[in-house]
Design an enzyme around this catalytic site. Structure first.
Site, mmCIF file in Angstrom:
data_model
loop_
_atom_site.group_PDB
_atom_site.id
_atom_site.type_symbol
_atom_site.label_atom_id
_atom_site.label_comp_id
_atom_site.label_asym_id
_atom_site.label_seq_id
_atom_site.Cartn_x
_atom_site.Cartn_y
_atom_site.Cartn_z
ATOM 1 N N ASP A 176 0.838 -1.198 0.000
ATOM 2 C CA ASP A 176 0.000 0.000 0.000
ATOM 3 C C ASP A 176 0.872 1.247 0.000
ATOM 4 O O ASP A 176 1.490 1.596 1.010
ATOM 5 C CB ASP A 176 -0.916 -0.004 1.224
ATOM 6 N N HIS A 235 -0.386 4.179 -0.511
ATOM 7 C CA HIS A 235 -1.278 5.101 0.194
ATOM 8 C C HIS A 235 -1.402 6.447 -0.495
ATOM 9 O O HIS A 235 -1.545 7.490 0.161
ATOM 10 C CB HIS A 235 -0.830 5.283 1.647
ATOM 11 N N GLU A 259 -1.194 -1.003 -4.164
ATOM 12 C CA GLU A 259 -2.385 -0.184 -3.917
ATOM 13 C C GLU A 259 -2.053 1.306 -3.950
ATOM 14 O O GLU A 259 -1.089 1.752 -3.320
ATOM 15 C CB GLU A 259 -2.958 -0.552 -2.545
ATOM 16 N N GLU A 285 -10.359 3.222 -2.490
ATOM 17 C CA GLU A 285 -10.812 3.656 -1.172
ATOM 18 C C GLU A 285 -11.159 5.139 -1.149
ATOM 19 O O GLU A 285 -11.951 5.581 -0.317
ATOM 20 C CB GLU A 285 -9.758 3.363 -0.105
ATOM 21 N N ASP A 287 -14.832 1.265 -0.413
ATOM 22 C CA ASP A 287 -15.096 1.186 1.026
ATOM 23 C C ASP A 287 -16.592 1.316 1.224
ATOM 24 O O ASP A 287 -17.186 2.339 0.868
ATOM 25 C CB ASP A 287 -14.356 2.290 1.771
ATOM 26 N N HIS A 315 -11.970 -2.046 0.723
ATOM 27 C CA HIS A 315 -11.198 -1.327 1.730
ATOM 28 C C HIS A 315 -11.953 -1.419 3.045
ATOM 29 O O HIS A 315 -13.158 -1.202 3.093
ATOM 30 C CB HIS A 315 -11.072 0.135 1.276
#
Length: 379
Positions: free
Chosen positions: A187, A189, A214, A240, A263, A290
């Site tokens: 991730d 992010h 990700e 997400e 999500d 997510h």
């Protein structure tokens, strides 16, 4: 049956805040939901209070109509606050529908497509050695998949080539510790804006066969994902930070993703996620929701995962079982890396209102990351 009230609950596990929703009906059925805590939380709470009259007096079984009417009545396209607030209401309406029918929610979504839901656990470590040690401990608990950050704790203070070398060392250490057969996601992010840096980072990690990378670039720029996906041999994942069917359709149309990660606490809820998953299925894209929040969020995600054919894996954080378990009546735990399917009507999880009342929200924020030159970074 008619909706009589919508209640909100704002609490904290001592680390971060949580918002819960209850939708009450005149037949005594109560549905529960969990909007995403976008931050500041007060925006979600204020919006829920403002739109409550739109739902009171209405038939809770008209889920599509109620949510679409609310979105249309907001006049302008919703941002994350609007989508998160409506996601919590969506959860509660499905919970009521399941309780009224005497069935788990996944049975109302097309029935059980699988018998259990595979999960991956986040793993952290300040050094490659600590990351490897923590990853091995999770594998010994029964998990067959993990997700880690490629960054060490002080990565923003390093020169870029140092960041690349450290990222490779971290993933190499984790891969060596857990073995070749364990799935390991990475991730980034959404910390990078430049596709070329994302390409360099992903190329440095590719030898260790990540399950996916990700958010290697900012999620709002779909052409960057398309560029990376065309040039790399690593599955790309994102979602997400997206909400609503239209954004996911645009991403998929751009050929920018292999695995989408909606999500369910912010994308619009169960109904919207079911539509997103259907579009993904038509384009041979898989779904890995997510799920960094709590146990009610996990319950909602498990019901969707149980019912869709293109589900691949669900994010799960066992530490939330420890810190947030007191907010619900029946904390669920994975068995050998899989979450068993619930059998109770509705979502299968209720709020512990006494404990929530004893856990007031705290003043918290995610911080303000910055680069060595003082410029603002992404959290």
């Amino acid at each position: 049956m008619k909706i009589t009230d919508i209640l909100t609950f704002h609490c904290s596990d001592g680390t971060r805040n949580t918002i819960f929703v209850q939708v009450h009906t005149d037949e005594g059925l109560v549905g529960v939901g969990e909007p995403y805590t976008i931050g500041p939380d007060e925006g979600i709470l204020a919006l829920l209070e403002s739109i409550k009259p739109w739902f009171v007096g209405q038939d809770p079984s008209r889920i599509e109509w109620l949510l679409r009417r609310a979105r249309n009545s907001m006049r302008f396209p919703q941002g994350p606050v609007g989508w998160s607030a409506l996601s919590g209401i969506d959860h509660a309406l499905w919970d009521i529908a399941g309780k009224a029918a005497g069935l788990p929610v996944y049975m109302l979504l097309g029935g059980r497509f699988r018998d259990r839901v595979r999960v991956y656990h986040g793993v952290q470590g300040r050094s490659p050695e600590e990351l490897a040690e923590n990853g091995l401990a999770l594998i010994e608990e029964g998990y067959t998949a993990l997700k880690a950050s490629p960054y060490g704790p002080e990565w923003r203070s390093l020169l870029w080539n140092e960041v690349l070398r450290e990222a490779a060392r971290r993933l190499e250490a984790l891969r060596t510790a857990v073995g070749e057969d364990i799935d390991v996601g990475v991730d980034v992010h959404a910390t990078l804006m430049e596709p070329v840096r994302a390409e360099q980072l992903t190329a440095a990690l590719a030898p260790y066969r990540p399950m996916f990378v990700e958010e290697p670039v900012r999620p709002e720029h779909f052409p960057s994902f398309a560029r990376l996906r065309e040039r790399l041999q690593v599955p790309l994942a994102t979602g997400e930070n997206l909400y609503g069917l239209a954004q996911f359709v645009a991403l998929i149309d751009a050929q920018g993703v292999d695995i989408i990660q909606p999500d369910l606490c912010s994308c619009g809820g169960i109904l919207e996620a079911k539509k997103i998953a259907a579009v993904a299925e038509a384009n041979y894209v898989t779904v890995a929701p997510h799920n960094p929040l709590g146990l009610l969020s996990t319950a909602v995600s498990v019901h969707l995962a149980a019912s869709i054919p293109n589900f691949v894996i669900l994010e799960y954080h066992g530490d939330h079982t420890k810190t947030k378990a007191r907010f619900v009546d029946d904390p669920w735990n994975p068995v050998d890396g899989y979450m068993p399917l619930p059998t109770k009507p509705g979502l299968g999880m209720e709020l512990d209102l006494d404990t929530i009342a004893e856990s007031p929200p705290i003043a918290w924020d995610r911080g303000f990351p910055q680069h060595p030159d003082g410029s603002a970074g992404f959290i």
